[in-house]
Design an enzyme around this catalytic site. Structure first.
Site: not given
Lengths: 518, 518
Positions: A256, A295
Site C-alpha cells: 500500500e 495515505c
C-alpha cells in the site's frame, strides 16, 4: 530519553547497532533512541513458526476474535498514556492521536465481531459446492485454509497504532503469527502500543514479535508460505517487490503505497447546499488531519472550471481557520510534520508543485520558528494535465486545485493520471453522473466514495478507512488490498479447490447446513 | 516449410529477425520457421487499448460469452486439422492432441455458459451491501469493474490451444483485450489456432493479437492497468516478477510455474479395490499423458513404506504397457517430447534423480533411434527426504516413488517439501485421513483431489484442469490462480468498495433484486 527495544523470542531485547534519535516534532528535541539488531532473524522466524503457528492453530476463529477483543480492551485501558506518547513523538494533536488509537481499537473490535460469526471449523468456505462429474457423486468445493507461515508487517510512521493493528487483526484472526516493524520516526508510539499488547498477557507465545529498526536479513529468510504486508513509499514498495526472496518464492506481498486521492465536485452542486458544505469540510479535514500524513488524504481537488474562483476562495477561507501549533494545545487543529525528513520532503514537494501553479494559501516556508510546522497549502494548477500534479505525492497538508469540464468522464480521465489510488470522492446529487464517474474512475481505485444531500449528514469522510471495506488500490497505490471484512483474511490463507466424493467433500469441507453456524 | 507470422494491428505480419526452426519431434525434421519482430510493441498495445477495449466494453458479459461460444464452434469445425498439426509439431498422440484442443473448446463453452448467467450491467457484485453509518442511509457495496488495460498472455509450449484459450476466455468475458504469445516449440499449432480464431470473423477489432517469437520490449511498455499471465518455468517467472515494469507499476502478474504434484496412497487402500486400481491408472495417466509435459502431471508418488515393493511392481507393470512410438500411429500411447531442449533437459533430470534412487523402469536413454522419445520412467527414492526429489521438476514422463509412514501428516510434510504445487491427489476411503491430509497439504496447493471407492467410477483424473475450479498454487507453483468460474475473471477486474447514500449505492451498484437476473 527512552530506549526503544524489540520484542522477540518472548522478551524485550535491546538493539546492538549505533543509536538513531527519535524526536518531538514540536520542539525538535530528541525523546528516544533506537538501536537496531540484537536478534537473529532466523530465530525470530523459527519462534513464530514453532510456537506462534501451533498456538494460534489451537484457537478457533471465534477464540482468535476474543484475543483481538482483549487486545482492544488493553489498548483502551491505556488510551490516555498512548495519546500522550503520540503527541510527544508523533506531533499529533490529541484528536489526531485518538484517530490513530481509536482506529486500532475499532478495527480490532470489528474483527472480533467478524470472527465471532465465522465457523467453528478451522477453514472458510468459498462459494457453493459444484458438481464435477456426470452425476453429483464427484463434487468440488473451494475453501480457504490458513497458510502455515509468518506475516511480516512493515508499517508506516503515520499510523503507529492503527496501521499495525489493522494488519495484525486480519493475520491473527486468520491464524498467522506476526512480526511487526514500525516506521522509525514514530517507533516510540509503536513500542508503547507493543508494550500494552505484550503486557496484556493475552498474546499466545510466538504469535507477536516487534522489531524496532532494521530487519536485518529477515526478508531473505522468508519462505513460500510467509507473506509481507507493507505500507509506505512507492520506492520501498518497489524494492520489496524486486527483492530476491519475493521473486524466488513468489512470496505474497501486499503493498500500500503512494496515492494521489482526488475529490471531485460535480457541476450541479451549488454553493450553500449540504453536499457543497460537506465537500468543503471533507477536503479541509482530509488535507489537514494528521497534518496530511494520511495515505487516504486528499491530494487533488477537481472543480468545474467555471467554479474555480469561488471554490478556491471558500477552501482558502476554511483552511485559514485551521489553527497550526503545539499539538498539546487544545485549540490547535493541526500539528507539525512527524519528522525532519518529512518536513524537508514536503517543503520540496510544495516547491515543485508551485512551479506549475499558484500558491492559494500556505506554502513551503516553516509556519513556526521551531518545530516542523507548515501551514495548510492549496496550489491552484495552471493546467490540470501537468504531470507534476499527478505524479508526486506530497505527504503533508497540501493539495492541488484542478479545473475540469464538469463531465464525469473527463474527471475520471484526469484522476486516472495519478496511475492508481486508494480512494476517490465525488460530490453529486445526480445518480447518472455518479454511475458515469464510477465507470471511469472506479478501476483506478480500491474505494469510491459518493456524497449527496441525502447522505451528507451521516457519511464518514472519504479519508476514513473502514474495516468492512477493502483498503488498497491498483498501480501507484501498490496493487494491494487489505481489510474488507472477511476479504482481509484471505491474504493470510490459501484458496484450495477440493475435489472428491460428494459425501466427503460436502460434509467435511462444504457450507455448514443452515442453523448449524455458531 | 511453413512460416509462422504474428497477427497484430488486425493483420498477419511476417517477422524480421533471423529464423528459428520448429521441428517434428518424431522425425527431428524442421516443419516451420519463425522470425520474431516485424511490429512495434507500442502500436500493438495502442491497438488493443484504442480498439479492443471499447469494442469489448460495448458487449455485455452475455455477449462476450457468445463470442467465446462462437470461437469454440470455430475451433470445433477445424478440430481434425488442428489435431494433425498437433501431431506434426507437438509430437502428441491423437488422444493428447484432442486433450489440448477439446480442453480449449470445453473451457470456452464453460465460460460462455458462465457469462450467460452474469448480470446485464457491466460489473460484478461482490458480497452483500453493508451499513456503514449510524443508520442504513450511508451504505457500502463491493463491486468488480473491468480494468481498462491489456492482458499479455505468455503461454507454455505444452498446451498451445488449451493454455491460450483458458486465459483468453477469462480475459474476454471480463472485457479485456488479449495479446497471446505462444511457446515457441509448438508455435505452429498455436498459430493454426490463432488463424482459426481470426478467420472466424467473430473477434472484435483489437481484442485479439498474437505475437510469435520475441515480445521485444512489449513488457516494458505496459502500464498500471495492464496485466501479465504467464505459464512456464520458474526461472522465466522469476524474471517476469522482477522486471522493471512489473515492479514500477505494481503490475498484476499471474505466474503458473513448476509443480511437483504428488499422488498419495493411504495405508488402508488394499490392492485390488477400486480405489487402488484408480490410483494405478491415474498415476500412469498423469505420468504419460502429453509425455508428462503437463503442469499437473504426477511427479511424486507417496506410498506407505511397507507397500513399496508391491506398488512399484504394479506401476512398472502398468507403465510397461504404455506403447511409446510414432504419435500418428493409433496404437501409440505416448509420443516424443516436444523439442530437443525438452528431451535433453528431461534426460539430465532423470540422471540427477537416478543418482539418489534406483530406476525402476525407463531411464535417460533414448527410447528410439530417431526422435525425442523416452520411456516412462519411475525412480524409487532411497530416502523420501532427499531434496532432489522435491526441488526438481523433470518435465517429462518421469516420477519418483517415495515411502512414507502412512500418517497423513507425514505425507503432507513430505509433499510440502516441494515448496508449493498445483494439485495433490490422495487415495483413501477414510474420511478422517482425508481431512487430516487436507489440513496439512492443502495450504501448499491450489487443488486437492480425493479418490475413494464411492467416487472412483466417476472421477476425472487429478491432472485434469476444470474451468469451474481454481488452477494455480503457492510458492514454487507461481503463487497464481486462474479459472475457478467467476473467480477467473477477477484477475482482469478491480475490486472497488463503493460508499454513499443507500438509494444510490444499492440501486446502481448493488445485487439485482431476485428474479431480475437474466
Amino acid at each position: 530519553m527512552q530506549t526503544i527495544q524489540s520484542y522477540v523470542l518472548g522478551r524485550w531485547t535491546p538493539g546492538a547497532s549505533a543509536p538513531v534519535s527519535l524526536h518531538n516534532p514540536t520542539t525538535e528535541e530528541p525523546v528516544a533512541e533506537l538501536r537496531s539488531g540484537g536478534f537473529d532473524p532466523r530465530a525470530v522466524l523459527e519462534h513464530a513458526r514453532s510456537e506462534g503457528l501451533p498456538a494460534l492453530a489451537r484457537l478457533s476463529f471465534r477464540e482468535r476474535g476474543e484475543l483481538c477483543k482483549a487486545l482492544a480492551g488493553a489498548l483502551h485501558a491505556k488510551r490516555e498514556e498512548l495519546i500522550d506518547v503520540s503527541v510527544l513523538n508523533g506531533g499529533t494533536t490529541r484528536g489526531d492521536a485518538k484517530f490513530d488509537i481509536d482506529g486500532a481499537i475499532g478495527t480490532l473490535v470489528a474483527y472480533a465481531d467478524l470472527a465471532s460469526k465465522l465457523p467453528e471449523r478451522p477453514f472458510l468456505v468459498d462459494g457453493p459446492g459444484l458438481q464435477l462429474g456426470r452425476t453429483a457423486r464427484f463434487w468440488g468445493q473451494h475453501v480457504w485454509l490458513t497458510r502455515p507461515g509468518v506475516a511480516l508487517h512493515i508499517n508506516a510512521f503515520n499510523f503507529p497504532a492503527w496501521g499495525m493493528l489493522e494488519k495484525m487483526a486480519c493475520a491473527l484472526v486468520a491464524g498467522v503469527p506476526v512480526i511487526e516493524k514500525p516506521g522509525t520516526p514514530t517507533a516510540l508510539v509503536a513500542s508503547h502500543v507493543a508494550q500494552v499488547l505484550v503486557e496484556s498477557g493475552k498474546l499466545p507465545a510466538g504469535s507477536y514479535q516487534f522489531i524496532a529498526g532494521s530487519l536485518g536479513d529477515t526478508i531473505e529468510q522468508l519462505g513460500p508460505q510467509d507473506c509481507i504486508a507493507f505500507t509506505g513509499s512507492s520506492a520501498t514498495g518497489a524494492k520489496l517487490r524486486a527483492s530476491p526472496a519475493v521473486v524466488r518464492h513468489n512470496l505474497r506481498l501486499n503493498v500500500e503505497a503512494d496515492s494521489l486521492n482526488a475529490a471531485v465536485l460535480a457541476p450541479e452542486v451549488e454553493a450553500g447546499c449540504e453536499t457543497y458544505n460537506l465537500f468543503l469540510a471533507n477536503v479541509v479535514l482530509d488535507m489537514t488531519q494528521k497534518t496530511g500524513q494520511k495515505c487516504t488524504a486528499t491530494r487533488r481537488v477537481l472543480v468545474p472550471a467555471g467554479r474555480l474562483a469561488e471554490v478556491r476562495a471558500d477552501l482558502v477561507a476554511e483552511l485559514a481557520r485551521i489553527q497550526v501549533g503545539d499539538p498539546a494545545d487544545k485549540a490547535t487543529r493541526m500539528g507539525p510534520l512527524a519528522s525532519k525528513s518529512q518536513f524537508d520532503e514536503v517543503r520540496a514537494g510544495i516547491e515543485r508543485l508551485a512551479r506549475s501553479g499558484e500558491i492559494a494559501c500556505g506554502g513551503a516556508q516553516a509556519a513556526r520558528p521551531k518545530g516542523w510546522f507548515l501551514a495548510p497549502t492549496l496550489i491552484a494548477a495552471r493546467d490540470a494535465a501537468q504531470p507534476v500534479f499527478h505524479a508526486e505525492e506530497v505527504f503533508g497538508p497540501c493539495a492541488s486545485l484542478l479545473p475540469y469540464s464538469g463531465a464525469p468522464e473527463e474527471a475520471a480521465r484526469i484522476v486516472a493520471l495519478g496511475g492508481g489510488g486508494l480512494v476517490t470522492s465525488a460530490y453529486s446529487n445526480d445518480n447518472a453522473w455518479c454511475e458515469r464517474y464510477l465507470a471511469g474512475a472506479g478501476p483506478w481505485h480500491g474505494r469510491v466514495w459518493f456524497a449527496s444531500d441525502k447522505s451528507a449528514e451521516q457519511s464518514l469522510a472519504p479519508g476514513m478507512v473502514l474495516p468492512s471495506l477493502v483498503h488498497g488500490g491498483p498501480g501507484r497505490a501498490g496493487g494491494g488490498e487489505e481489510l474488507g471484512g472477511e476479504r482481509g483474511l484471505h491474504f493470510y490463507m490459501q484458496r484450495v479447490a477440493v475435489q472428491g466424493f460428494k459425501g466427503l467433500v460436502e460434509s467435511s469441507f462444504g457450507q455448514a447446513p443452515a442453523g448449524s453456524a455458531v
